[in-house]
Scaffold this motif. Structure first.
Motif, PDB file in Angstrom:
ATOM      1  N   ASN A   3       0.823  -1.204   0.000  1.00  0.00           N
ATOM      2  CA  ASN A   3       0.000   0.000   0.000  1.00  0.00           C
ATOM      3  C   ASN A   3       0.857   1.253   0.000  1.00  0.00           C
ATOM      4  O   ASN A   3       0.549   2.224  -0.691  1.00  0.00           O
ATOM      5  N   SER A  40       1.723  11.581   7.162  1.00  0.00           N
ATOM      6  CA  SER A  40       0.570  10.678   7.097  1.00  0.00           C
ATOM      7  C   SER A  40       1.007   9.220   7.019  1.00  0.00           C
ATOM      8  O   SER A  40       0.406   8.342   7.641  1.00  0.00           O
ATOM      9  N   PHE A  44       0.253   6.249   9.584  1.00  0.00           N
ATOM     10  CA  PHE A  44      -0.279   4.967   9.121  1.00  0.00           C
ATOM     11  C   PHE A  44       0.485   3.814   9.767  1.00  0.00           C
ATOM     12  O   PHE A  44      -0.109   2.899  10.336  1.00  0.00           O
ATOM     13  N   TYR A  48      -0.782   1.197  12.531  1.00  0.00           N
ATOM     14  CA  TYR A  48      -0.788  -0.226  12.166  1.00  0.00           C
ATOM     15  C   TYR A  48      -0.015  -1.069  13.181  1.00  0.00           C
ATOM     16  O   TYR A  48      -0.399  -2.193  13.492  1.00  0.00           O
ATOM     17  N   LEU A  53      -6.684  -1.493  12.867  1.00  0.00           N
ATOM     18  CA  LEU A  53      -7.751  -0.519  12.624  1.00  0.00           C
ATOM     19  C   LEU A  53      -7.302   0.922  12.836  1.00  0.00           C
ATOM     20  O   LEU A  53      -7.895   1.842  12.291  1.00  0.00           O
ATOM     21  N   ARG A  55      -4.781   2.295  11.652  1.00  0.00           N
ATOM     22  CA  ARG A  55      -4.088   2.811  10.460  1.00  0.00           C
ATOM     23  C   ARG A  55      -4.998   3.678   9.593  1.00  0.00           C
ATOM     24  O   ARG A  55      -4.532   4.356   8.684  1.00  0.00           O
ATOM     25  N   ALA A  56      -6.294   3.687   9.873  1.00  0.00           N
ATOM     26  CA  ALA A  56      -7.264   4.383   9.023  1.00  0.00           C
ATOM     27  C   ALA A  56      -6.965   5.868   8.877  1.00  0.00           C
ATOM     28  O   ALA A  56      -7.057   6.417   7.776  1.00  0.00           O
ATOM     29  N   VAL A  57      -6.612   6.528   9.955  1.00  0.00           N
ATOM     30  CA  VAL A  57      -6.329   7.966   9.893  1.00  0.00           C
ATOM     31  C   VAL A  57      -5.136   8.234   8.984  1.00  0.00           C
ATOM     32  O   VAL A  57      -5.187   9.111   8.117  1.00  0.00           O
ATOM     33  N   PHE A  59      -3.972   6.282   6.647  1.00  0.00           N
ATOM     34  CA  PHE A  59      -4.311   5.886   5.287  1.00  0.00           C
ATOM     35  C   PHE A  59      -5.092   6.987   4.584  1.00  0.00           C
ATOM     36  O   PHE A  59      -4.756   7.398   3.473  1.00  0.00           O
ATOM     37  N   ALA A  60      -6.125   7.485   5.245  1.00  0.00           N
ATOM     38  CA  ALA A  60      -6.956   8.531   4.634  1.00  0.00           C
ATOM     39  C   ALA A  60      -6.162   9.810   4.405  1.00  0.00           C
ATOM     40  O   ALA A  60      -6.253  10.421   3.338  1.00  0.00           O
ATOM     41  N   SER A  61      -5.384  10.219   5.396  1.00  0.00           N
ATOM     42  CA  SER A  61      -4.651  11.463   5.221  1.00  0.00           C
ATOM     43  C   SER A  61      -3.494  11.340   4.241  1.00  0.00           C
ATOM     44  O   SER A  61      -3.043  12.337   3.699  1.00  0.00           O
TER      45      SER A  61
END
Length: 80
Positions: A3, A40, A44, A48, A53, A55-57, A59-61
């Motif tokens: 990713n 960001s 991530f 992680y 879960l 890691r979402a912030v 990942f999005a940013s």
């Protein structure tokens, strides 16, 4: 790591395109976007490491600077 590689390629392509269509603005904006991307990605990986879960912030940013550059590139291409 896959990713991160994918996100990096998308970011670099969007940065190169933006540099091509708006070089003056890109010189000021790309360092900020690069730092945003780097911070960001660190968030991530830190998230992680604690719990997948979280890691979402990060990942999005990570994706936001890429989207901003794509939108700005499109605006500059359309505006001429």
């Amino acid at each position: 790591t896959t990713n991160t590689s994918e996100q990096l390629v998308l970011f670099l392509v969007s940065a190169v395109v933006f540099l091509g269509v708006a070089p003056q603005i890109a010189n000021a904006l790309l360092p900020v976007m690069g730092l945003w991307f780097l911070i960001s990605r660190v968030l991530f990986w830190l998230g992680y490491a604690k719990a997948p879960l979280l890691r979402a912030v990060g990942f999005a940013s990570t994706f936001h600077p890429t989207i901003v550059l794509i939108i700005l590139s499109a605006v500059f291409v359309v505006a001429g």
